[in-house]
Enzyme design. Structure first.
Site, PDB file in Angstrom:
ATOM      1  N   TYR A 186      14.387  -1.964  16.631  1.00 56.90           N
ATOM      2  CA  TYR A 186      14.226  -2.031  15.165  1.00 56.90           C
ATOM      3  C   TYR A 186      15.422  -2.777  14.568  1.00 56.90           C
ATOM      4  O   TYR A 186      15.251  -3.677  13.733  1.00 56.90           O
ATOM      5  CB  TYR A 186      14.092  -0.628  14.559  1.00 56.90           C
ATOM      6  N   SER A 208      17.504  -4.627   5.988  1.00 54.42           N
ATOM      7  CA  SER A 208      17.895  -3.220   6.137  1.00 54.42           C
ATOM      8  C   SER A 208      19.372  -3.156   6.494  1.00 54.42           C
ATOM      9  O   SER A 208      19.927  -4.133   7.032  1.00 54.42           O
ATOM     10  CB  SER A 208      17.079  -2.588   7.266  1.00 54.42           C
ATOM     11  N   LYS A 216      15.585  -6.349  12.390  1.00 52.03           N
ATOM     12  CA  LYS A 216      16.159  -6.508  11.047  1.00 52.03           C
ATOM     13  C   LYS A 216      17.370  -7.450  11.061  1.00 52.03           C
ATOM     14  O   LYS A 216      17.653  -8.115  10.073  1.00 52.03           O
ATOM     15  CB  LYS A 216      16.503  -5.133  10.463  1.00 52.03           C
ATOM     16  N   GLY A 255      19.486   1.041   2.721  1.00 52.40           N
ATOM     17  CA  GLY A 255      19.764   2.111   3.682  1.00 52.40           C
ATOM     18  C   GLY A 255      18.627   3.115   3.631  1.00 52.40           C
ATOM     19  O   GLY A 255      17.466   2.744   3.407  1.00 52.40           O
ATOM     20  N   ARG A 287      -4.480  -1.374   4.583  1.00 56.76           N
ATOM     21  CA  ARG A 287      -5.326  -0.282   4.080  1.00 56.76           C
ATOM     22  C   ARG A 287      -5.996  -0.692   2.775  1.00 56.76           C
ATOM     23  O   ARG A 287      -5.436  -0.549   1.692  1.00 56.76           O
ATOM     24  CB  ARG A 287      -4.484   0.985   3.932  1.00 56.76           C
ATOM     25  N   THR A 328       0.824  -1.219   0.000  1.00 53.62           N
ATOM     26  CA  THR A 328       0.000   0.000   0.000  1.00 53.62           C
ATOM     27  C   THR A 328       0.856   1.267   0.000  1.00 53.62           C
ATOM     28  O   THR A 328       0.313   2.374  -0.011  1.00 53.62           O
ATOM     29  CB  THR A 328      -0.915   0.037   1.250  1.00 53.62           C
ATOM     30  N   VAL A 360      -0.304  -8.709   8.917  1.00 59.98           N
ATOM     31  CA  VAL A 360       0.647  -9.829   8.985  1.00 59.98           C
ATOM     32  C   VAL A 360       0.844 -10.335  10.411  1.00 59.98           C
ATOM     33  O   VAL A 360       1.346 -11.440  10.618  1.00 59.98           O
ATOM     34  CB  VAL A 360       2.035  -9.489   8.376  1.00 59.98           C
TER      35      VAL A 360
HETATM   36  P1  NDP Z   1       6.192   2.311   4.225  1.00 65.29           P
HETATM   37  O1  NDP Z   1       5.735   2.758   5.567  1.00 65.29           O
HETATM   38  O2  NDP Z   1       6.074   3.262   3.089  1.00 65.29           O
HETATM   39  O3  NDP Z   1       5.495   0.921   3.837  1.00 65.29           O
HETATM   40  C1  NDP Z   1       5.317  -0.097   4.790  1.00 65.29           C
HETATM   41  C2  NDP Z   1       4.327  -1.103   4.271  1.00 65.29           C
HETATM   42  O4  NDP Z   1       4.222  -2.166   5.239  1.00 65.29           O
HETATM   43  C3  NDP Z   1       2.939  -0.528   4.062  1.00 65.29           C
HETATM   44  O5  NDP Z   1       2.412  -1.002   2.854  1.00 65.29           O
HETATM   45  C4  NDP Z   1       2.137  -1.088   5.240  1.00 65.29           C
HETATM   46  O6  NDP Z   1       0.790  -1.337   4.847  1.00 65.29           O
HETATM   47  C5  NDP Z   1       2.849  -2.429   5.481  1.00 65.29           C
HETATM   48  N1  NDP Z   1       2.627  -2.885   6.840  1.00 65.29           N
HETATM   49  C6  NDP Z   1       3.082  -2.353   8.000  1.00 65.29           C
HETATM   50  N2  NDP Z   1       2.598  -3.023   9.054  1.00 65.29           N
HETATM   51  C7  NDP Z   1       1.807  -4.017   8.539  1.00 65.29           C
HETATM   52  C8  NDP Z   1       1.011  -5.035   9.131  1.00 65.29           C
HETATM   53  N3  NDP Z   1       0.931  -5.191  10.461  1.00 65.29           N
HETATM   54  N4  NDP Z   1       0.322  -5.874   8.315  1.00 65.29           N
HETATM   55  C9  NDP Z   1       0.392  -5.715   6.979  1.00 65.29           C
HETATM   56  N5  NDP Z   1       1.119  -4.777   6.359  1.00 65.29           N
HETATM   57  C10 NDP Z   1       1.820  -3.929   7.140  1.00 65.29           C
HETATM   58  O7  NDP Z   1       7.731   1.908   4.445  1.00 65.29           O
HETATM   59  P2  NDP Z   1       8.840   1.257   3.471  1.00 65.29           P
HETATM   60  O8  NDP Z   1       8.337   1.025   2.108  1.00 65.29           O
HETATM   61  O9  NDP Z   1      10.062   2.067   3.646  1.00 65.29           O
HETATM   62  O10 NDP Z   1       9.084  -0.118   4.241  1.00 65.29           O
HETATM   63  C11 NDP Z   1       9.010  -1.370   3.644  1.00 65.29           C
HETATM   64  C12 NDP Z   1      10.039  -2.281   4.297  1.00 65.29           C
HETATM   65  O11 NDP Z   1      11.343  -1.757   4.049  1.00 65.29           O
HETATM   66  C13 NDP Z   1       9.922  -2.406   5.808  1.00 65.29           C
HETATM   67  O12 NDP Z   1      10.177  -3.761   6.160  1.00 65.29           O
HETATM   68  C14 NDP Z   1      11.047  -1.502   6.338  1.00 65.29           C
HETATM   69  O13 NDP Z   1      11.511  -1.927   7.592  1.00 65.29           O
HETATM   70  C15 NDP Z   1      12.091  -1.723   5.262  1.00 65.29           C
HETATM   71  N6  NDP Z   1      13.127  -0.712   5.116  1.00 65.29           N
HETATM   72  C16 NDP Z   1      12.836   0.620   4.945  1.00 65.29           C
HETATM   73  C17 NDP Z   1      13.856   1.533   4.761  1.00 65.29           C
HETATM   74  C18 NDP Z   1      13.602   2.993   4.632  1.00 65.29           C
HETATM   75  O14 NDP Z   1      14.535   3.780   4.904  1.00 65.29           O
HETATM   76  N7  NDP Z   1      12.440   3.426   4.172  1.00 65.29           N
HETATM   77  C19 NDP Z   1      15.256   1.089   4.661  1.00 65.29           C
HETATM   78  C20 NDP Z   1      15.442  -0.318   4.872  1.00 65.29           C
HETATM   79  C21 NDP Z   1      14.408  -1.174   5.047  1.00 65.29           C
HETATM   80  P3  NDP Z   1      -0.510  -1.004   5.717  1.00 65.29           P
HETATM   81  O15 NDP Z   1      -0.151   0.124   6.637  1.00 65.29           O
HETATM   82  O16 NDP Z   1      -1.550  -0.657   4.702  1.00 65.29           O
HETATM   83  O17 NDP Z   1      -0.804  -2.277   6.411  1.00 65.29           O
HETATM   84  C1  8X3 Z   2      15.487   1.681   7.642  1.00 72.45           C
HETATM   85  C2  8X3 Z   2      16.806   2.335   7.495  1.00 72.45           C
HETATM   86  O1  8X3 Z   2      18.650   3.563   8.765  1.00 72.45           O
HETATM   87  O2  8X3 Z   2      16.351   4.184   9.251  1.00 72.45           O
HETATM   88  O3  8X3 Z   2      15.612   0.324   7.798  1.00 72.45           O
HETATM   89  O4  8X3 Z   2      17.212   2.090  10.036  1.00 72.45           O
HETATM   90  S1  8X3 Z   2      17.268   3.060   8.962  1.00 72.45           S
END
Ligand code: NDP
Ligand code: 8X3
Length: 257
Positions: free
Chosen positions: A158, A145, A162, A189, A35, A11, A66
């Site tokens: 966090y 991550s 990871k 990152g 969502r 989403t 999840v």
């Molecule tokens: P966003 O917040 O943009 O997206 C997160 C997604 O995870 C949303 O679609 C949300 O959907 C879903 N989500 C969260 N909790 C749940 C739940 N309980 N059940 C189902 N779906 C869930 O963040 P990112 O795209 O950045 O994050 C995606 C992944 O990447 C995560 O695992 C994050 O830890 C990882 N990550 C992010 C980084 C960053 O800097 N942005 C760097 C490294 C890793 P909804 O709320 O609709 O359920």
């Molecule tokens: C998300 C990247 O650096 O905010 O996994 O932990 S950081």
């Protein structure tokens, strides 16, 4: 040949961009998240852009949290036969909640992160694996991550979640080896998605500050890598891809111009 890709957390951010990338390449995507209205809107958009595939739907929505093991199991079991052969599982759903020293951490934040990033990933994988094992084929891509490689101040839980994804990726690869299932981790990152807005409970200004003075990764950058690792020959498995913005050397060393 179109593949079926199940993406958790489609989403927003990486998951949404990954759904767009695979759709644009002619693949069928199962998009999931909490969502529902966003899932429905993305489905309408992708079907409007690319139409059906050989008379079949291009996008299927599954609406679940999840963290709810029963719901995860029911959702995967509810897939119609034409959607139940999952070629690629992208375990992307995840979040950070808070950025506090361990002594000030909120229990609710800890539960949220561990339940989503670790247990949620396990529940979804457990529900999808039997089909891959039966077919002796499949690809699991876990979104880890840099926080799973190094710990940064106040990142404590966090980072632990990871690091668990990093360990599980290695464990899955060992255990699934006899079945020809590929297991890859993509470990990004800093990327500007809704991640920091969620981490800081909707504080947009604080979230913006995280990326101040540098070009962070874009969701499309990660989608490109996720897509890339699925394009390699059957005998090639990328184990681990660590990717940062050019302005980030590691978890705590960043150059802001
Ligand atoms: P966003 O917040 O943009 O997206 C997160 C997604 O995870 C949303 O679609 C949300 O959907 C879903 N989500 C969260 N909790 C749940 C739940 N309980 N059940 C189902 N779906 C869930 O963040 P990112 O795209 O950045 O994050 C995606 C992944 O990447 C995560 O695992 C994050 O830890 C990882 N990550 C992010 C980084 C960053 O800097 N942005 C760097 C490294 C890793 P909804 O709320 O609709 O359920
Ligand atoms: C998300 C990247 O650096 O905010 O996994 O932990 S950081």
């Amino acid at each position: 040949m179109p593949k079926t890709i199940l993406i958790t957390g489609a989403t927003s951010g990486f998951g949404e961009a990954t759904a767009r990338r695979f759709s644009a390449e002619g693949h069928r995507v199962i998009i999931t998240g909490r969502r529902k209205e966003r899932l429905d809107a993305l489905q309408r958009e992708l079907e409007g852009l690319y139409g059906s595939i050989d008379g079949h739907d291009r996008v299927h929505c599954l609406h679940f949290d999840v963290r709810d093991q029963l719901d995860v199991e029911k959702a995967i079991a509810s897939l119609p036969p034409e959607w139940s052969t999952i070629d690629v599982l992208v375990n992307n759903a995840g979040l950070a909640a808070g950025l506090d020293p361990i002594q000030d951490g909120k229990l609710d934040d800890w539960e949220k992160m561990l339940d989503t990033n670790v247990k949620g990933l396990l529940y979804v994988t457990r529900a999808v694996i039997p089909g891959m094992i039966a077919r002796k084929a499949g690809h699991i891509i876990n979104i880890g991550s840099t926080a799973g490689k190094e710990v940064y101040p106040k990142g404590n839980v966090y980072c632990a979640s990871k690091h668990a994804v990093d360990a599980l990726t290695k464990g899955f690869r060992q255990d699934l080896l006899p079945y020809g299932i590929k297991v890859t981790q993509v470990a990004p990152g800093m990327a500007e998605t809704e991640f920091s807005v969620v981490r800081f409970e909707g504080d947009e200004a604080r979230a913006k500050q995280v990326y101040h003075g540098l070009q962070p990764l874009r969701p499309e950058d990660i989608a490109e890598l996720v897509f890339y690792v699925t394009t390699l020959p059957a005998h090639v498995c990328v184990n681990d891809l660590v990717v940062t913005p050019t302005a980030q050397a590691n978890s705590s060393t960043v150059f802001r111009g």
